[in-house]
Design a protein around this motif. Structure first.
Motif, PDB file in Angstrom:
ATOM      1  N   PHE A   1      21.790 -24.015  28.595  1.00 36.93           N
ATOM      2  CA  PHE A   1      23.023 -23.667  27.584  1.00 36.93           C
ATOM      3  C   PHE A   1      23.803 -22.375  27.867  1.00 36.93           C
ATOM      4  CE2 PHE A   1      24.540 -21.975  23.655  1.00 36.93           C
ATOM      5  CZ  PHE A   1      25.774 -22.474  23.531  1.00 36.93           C
TER       6      PHE A   1
ATOM      7  N   PHE B   1      39.037 -13.752  22.606  1.00 37.66           N
ATOM      8  CA  PHE B   1      37.779 -14.337  22.159  1.00 37.66           C
ATOM      9  C   PHE B   1      36.781 -13.273  22.091  1.00 37.66           C
ATOM     10  CE2 PHE B   1      33.500 -16.362  23.308  1.00 37.66           C
ATOM     11  CZ  PHE B   1      33.544 -17.109  22.399  1.00 37.66           C
TER      12      PHE B   1
ATOM     13  N   LEU C   1      36.371 -24.051  25.049  1.00 32.57           N
ATOM     14  CA  LEU C   1      35.034 -23.990  24.996  1.00 32.57           C
ATOM     15  C   LEU C   1      34.590 -25.282  24.235  1.00 32.57           C
ATOM     16  CD1 LEU C   1      34.686 -20.406  23.455  1.00 32.57           C
ATOM     17  CD2 LEU C   1      34.100 -21.309  25.761  1.00 32.57           C
ATOM     18  N   ARG C   2      35.299 -25.639  23.311  1.00 35.06           N
ATOM     19  CA  ARG C   2      34.918 -27.057  22.795  1.00 35.06           C
ATOM     20  C   ARG C   2      34.812 -28.101  23.868  1.00 35.06           C
ATOM     21  NH1 ARG C   2      36.234 -28.242  17.389  1.00 35.06           N
ATOM     22  NH2 ARG C   2      37.709 -26.503  17.417  1.00 35.06           N
TER      23      ARG C   2
ATOM     24  N   MET D   1      33.437 -32.491  18.378  1.00 29.74           N
ATOM     25  CA  MET D   1      32.638 -31.458  18.009  1.00 29.74           C
ATOM     26  C   MET D   1      33.743 -30.753  16.910  1.00 29.74           C
ATOM     27  SD  MET D   1      31.263 -28.063  19.875  1.00 29.74           S
ATOM     28  CE  MET D   1      31.600 -28.771  21.327  1.00 29.74           C
TER      29      MET D   1
ATOM     30  N   ARG E   1      40.158 -14.948  27.113  1.00 26.95           N
ATOM     31  CA  ARG E   1      38.766 -14.308  27.257  1.00 26.95           C
ATOM     32  C   ARG E   1      38.711 -13.077  26.502  1.00 26.95           C
ATOM     33  NH1 ARG E   1      36.682 -10.747  30.715  1.00 26.95           N
ATOM     34  NH2 ARG E   1      34.496 -10.828  30.761  1.00 26.95           N
TER      35      ARG E   1
ATOM     36  N   TYR F   1      25.704 -13.502  26.168  1.00 25.73           N
ATOM     37  CA  TYR F   1      26.910 -13.343  26.896  1.00 25.73           C
ATOM     38  C   TYR F   1      27.029 -11.787  27.001  1.00 25.73           C
ATOM     39  CZ  TYR F   1      31.408 -13.342  28.829  1.00 25.73           C
ATOM     40  OH  TYR F   1      32.510 -13.075  29.766  1.00 25.73           O
TER      41      TYR F   1
ATOM     42  N   LEU G   1      27.346 -23.283  18.151  1.00 27.93           N
ATOM     43  CA  LEU G   1      27.177 -23.029  19.724  1.00 27.93           C
ATOM     44  C   LEU G   1      27.483 -21.684  20.099  1.00 27.93           C
ATOM     45  CD1 LEU G   1      28.261 -26.357  21.371  1.00 27.93           C
ATOM     46  CD2 LEU G   1      26.168 -25.713  20.842  1.00 27.93           C
TER      47      LEU G   1
ATOM     48  N   LEU H   1      31.059 -26.055  16.663  1.00 26.17           N
ATOM     49  CA  LEU H   1      31.522 -25.291  17.575  1.00 26.17           C
ATOM     50  C   LEU H   1      31.017 -23.670  17.380  1.00 26.17           C
ATOM     51  CD1 LEU H   1      32.947 -24.726  20.333  1.00 26.17           C
ATOM     52  CD2 LEU H   1      35.195 -24.256  19.073  1.00 26.17           C
TER      53      LEU H   1
ATOM     54  N   ARG I   1      39.099 -21.578  22.055  1.00 26.47           N
ATOM     55  CA  ARG I   1      37.985 -22.378  21.196  1.00 26.47           C
ATOM     56  C   ARG I   1      38.359 -23.748  21.672  1.00 26.47           C
ATOM     57  NH1 ARG I   1      35.420 -20.813  16.360  1.00 26.47           N
ATOM     58  NH2 ARG I   1      35.794 -23.042  15.720  1.00 26.47           N
TER      59      ARG I   1
ATOM     60  N   LEU J   1      31.762 -27.175  26.154  1.00 30.41           N
ATOM     61  CA  LEU J   1      30.441 -27.086  25.690  1.00 30.41           C
ATOM     62  C   LEU J   1      30.138 -28.568  25.116  1.00 30.41           C
ATOM     63  CD1 LEU J   1      30.514 -23.524  24.461  1.00 30.41           C
ATOM     64  CD2 LEU J   1      29.439 -24.367  26.566  1.00 30.41           C
ATOM     65  N   ALA J   2      31.119 -29.433  24.978  1.00 29.70           N
ATOM     66  CA  ALA J   2      30.757 -30.819  24.181  1.00 29.70           C
ATOM     67  C   ALA J   2      29.478 -31.220  24.328  1.00 29.70           C
ATOM     68  CB  ALA J   2      32.044 -31.826  24.717  1.00 29.70           C
TER      69      ALA J   2
ATOM     70  N   VAL K   1      32.852 -19.225  29.007  1.00 32.59           N
ATOM     71  CA  VAL K   1      33.499 -17.950  28.745  1.00 32.59           C
ATOM     72  C   VAL K   1      34.355 -17.493  29.876  1.00 32.59           C
ATOM     73  CG1 VAL K   1      33.481 -15.776  27.406  1.00 32.59           C
ATOM     74  CG2 VAL K   1      32.232 -17.710  26.636  1.00 32.59           C
ATOM     75  N   ASP K   2      33.758 -17.378  30.929  1.00 36.00           N
ATOM     76  CA  ASP K   2      34.512 -16.755  32.206  1.00 36.00           C
ATOM     77  C   ASP K   2      35.339 -17.706  32.704  1.00 36.00           C
ATOM     78  OD1 ASP K   2      32.625 -14.487  32.125  1.00 36.00           O
ATOM     79  OD2 ASP K   2      31.163 -15.217  33.278  1.00 36.00           O
TER      80      ASP K   2
ATOM     81  N   PHE L   1      27.240 -21.639  28.720  1.00 31.78           N
ATOM     82  CA  PHE L   1      28.325 -20.839  27.724  1.00 31.78           C
ATOM     83  C   PHE L   1      28.668 -19.728  28.566  1.00 31.78           C
ATOM     84  CE2 PHE L   1      28.999 -17.653  24.924  1.00 31.78           C
ATOM     85  CZ  PHE L   1      29.552 -18.015  23.752  1.00 31.78           C
ATOM     86  N   ASN L   2      28.103 -18.952  28.937  1.00 29.81           N
ATOM     87  CA  ASN L   2      28.793 -17.908  30.062  1.00 29.81           C
ATOM     88  C   ASN L   2      29.712 -18.103  30.965  1.00 29.81           C
ATOM     89  OD1 ASN L   2      26.733 -16.263  28.561  1.00 29.81           O
ATOM     90  ND2 ASN L   2      25.530 -15.635  30.395  1.00 29.81           N
TER      91      ASN L   2
ATOM     92  N   PHE M   1      26.659 -30.056  24.506  1.00 32.41           N
ATOM     93  CA  PHE M   1      25.760 -29.356  24.015  1.00 32.41           C
ATOM     94  C   PHE M   1      25.755 -29.453  22.334  1.00 32.41           C
ATOM     95  CE2 PHE M   1      26.048 -27.137  28.110  1.00 32.41           C
ATOM     96  CZ  PHE M   1      24.889 -27.165  28.309  1.00 32.41           C
ATOM     97  N   ALA M   2      26.917 -30.201  21.913  1.00 30.84           N
ATOM     98  CA  ALA M   2      27.123 -30.225  20.450  1.00 30.84           C
ATOM     99  C   ALA M   2      25.796 -31.259  19.698  1.00 30.84           C
ATOM    100  CB  ALA M   2      28.453 -31.006  20.339  1.00 30.84           C
TER     101      ALA M   2
END
Lengths: 196, 200
Positions: free
Chosen positions: B132, B151, B186-187, A1, B148, A17, A9, A6, B183, B190-191, B140-141, B136-137, B193-194
């Motif tokens: 998603f 970010f 997260l990458r 990605m 965090r 959030y 997303l 990114l 990042r 969340l991969a 991040v958590d 995502f939430n 979902f890319a």
């Protein structure tokens, strides 16, 4: 990605959030004013109070020693020796002050805050050490153990230097947590206040 | 590292250093007991602080409490404000510290996932949930507290690295480093979902 994907997303997810609600700022302002008014009405914390505690304790301790050496026999009451009462009173006050200080130790502080916390911890440390030498503390194993743990933590706080890393403060917090210090202080202070 | 131009950023963000001499003048008036100046400072900074605190703690009632705590402390301890930084920066610092302490207390009380140093990776498996937003939430958590904070402040709320550094008491470089690691994490999380890459 890649970064662009990114970002897309994150952009999608960001909206969901912890999306901030519309704040009721006026209601919060009213609360702030109420608390400010209450705070103004409360007497300010005096910087010399810990010193006064230490001085009164030292005086009580000295009088106890003097009276026990000059009198034929120490006065013993149902509550203990005659010097025990002021000692427990000072101990209760010390523990109360310590809980306030340790509970409000922020993670990062300005230089002025650092100095103030270190100074107050130093004052309480002085009182703690005097109290540790008092017979009443020597005869009370729980109080003595608590004061020894408190002494170590206060010594750490008193040595706080501005610019120390957050990790240093976390070490102090961890030490407090491992020793279960604040709950123990509250427990012993409650017993002292109840005259147990 | 991409600098996300996120539509969720608070477009009307008040700069930490309010333009002109008005803020320092207001602070001086507050020192003299001027309630109207307190109100003006409150309205200058409360919206942005409220947003940030809620983003960090996710609890509306707690956010209100922390917002009030921050202002009560700031006004009652104004003697500790030396003016080295902007009042807004100092106020943010108070609010952030209160928020992080509250979150930490909540985590300990609820026996949530413990804190992790920035350089220790979180569990490798993302949640087995294909929604998603939820993923995502959770992602991040899952970031370390330091990652965090940066970010949320930078990417979601639009604070600059300089501002973050001043508020959190870290260097600008550390702030950038934490964002980079956030990042990267997260990458990874969340991969799945890319969108598929289109080549050519």
């Amino acid at each position: 990605m890649d970064d662009r994907q990114l970002d897309a997303l994150i952009s999608t997810g960001a909206g969901g959030y912890h999306t901030p609600p519309v704040p009721d700022l006026e209601r919060s302002w009213t609360q702030i004013q109420r608390r400010r008014t209450t705070e103004r009405a409360r007497p300010a914390r005096r910087w010399w109070r810990p010193l006064a505690l230490a001085a009164s304790l030292a005086l009580a301790f000295s009088l106890g020693r003097w009276s026990s050496s000059s009198a034929p026999a120490p006065a013993v009451t149902a509550q203990g020796t005659s010097t025990e009462q002021p000692v427990t009173t000072v101990a209760a006050m010390l523990l109360g002050e310590s809980v306030v200080l340790l509970s409000s130790l922020p993670q990062e502080m300005s230089e002025a805050q650092d100095q103030r916390f270190a100074r107050e911890a130093g004052d309480l440390l002085l009182t703690t050490r005097v109290l540790l030498d008092a017979p009443a503390a020597q005869q009370n194993a729980a109080l003595k153990a608590l004061l020894e743990d408190l002494e170590l933590v206060l010594a750490q706080v008193a040595r706080i230097q501005h610019g120390e890393s957050r990790a240093e403060r976390e070490l102090i917090r961890d030490a407090m947590q491992q020793q279960d210090l604040v709950p123990r202080i509250r427990s012993v202070a409650a017993h002292l206040a109840a005259g147990d | 590292m991409s600098n996300l131009a996120n539509p969720m950023m608070h477009a009307a963000a008040v700069p930490l250093q309010a333009p002109g001499p008005s803020e320092s003048a207001l602070v001086d008036r507050v020192r003299r007991g001027d309630r109207e100046a307190e109100y003006a400072l409150y309205h200058l900074h409360a919206p942005r602080i409220h947003r940030l605190v809620f983003r960090l703690c996710g609890d509306a009632a707690l956010t209100d409490d922390l917002l009030q705590d921050a202002f009560v402390r700031a006004f009652s301890r104004l003697d500790l404000f030396r003016g080295d930084a902007a009042f807004g920066t100092w106020l943010h610092r108070i609010a952030i510290n209160l928020t992080l302490n509250a979150r930490r207390s909540t985590q300990r009380r609820d026996r949530w996932i413990g804190e992790m140093p920035d350089d220790i990776a979180a569990p490798a498996e993302p949640a087995l949930d294909h929604d998603f937003q939820r993923s995502f939430n959770e992602a991040v958590d899952t970031l370390s507290p330091g990652q965090r904070e940066v970010f949320v402040m930078h990417t979601l709320e639009g604070y600059t690295h300089v501002e973050i550094g001043e508020i959190l008491g870290i260097s600008e470089g550390t702030s950038k480093g934490r964002l980079f690691h956030a990042r990267a994490r997260l990458r990874q999380l969340l991969a799945r979902f890319a969108p598929e890459q289109t080549h050519g």
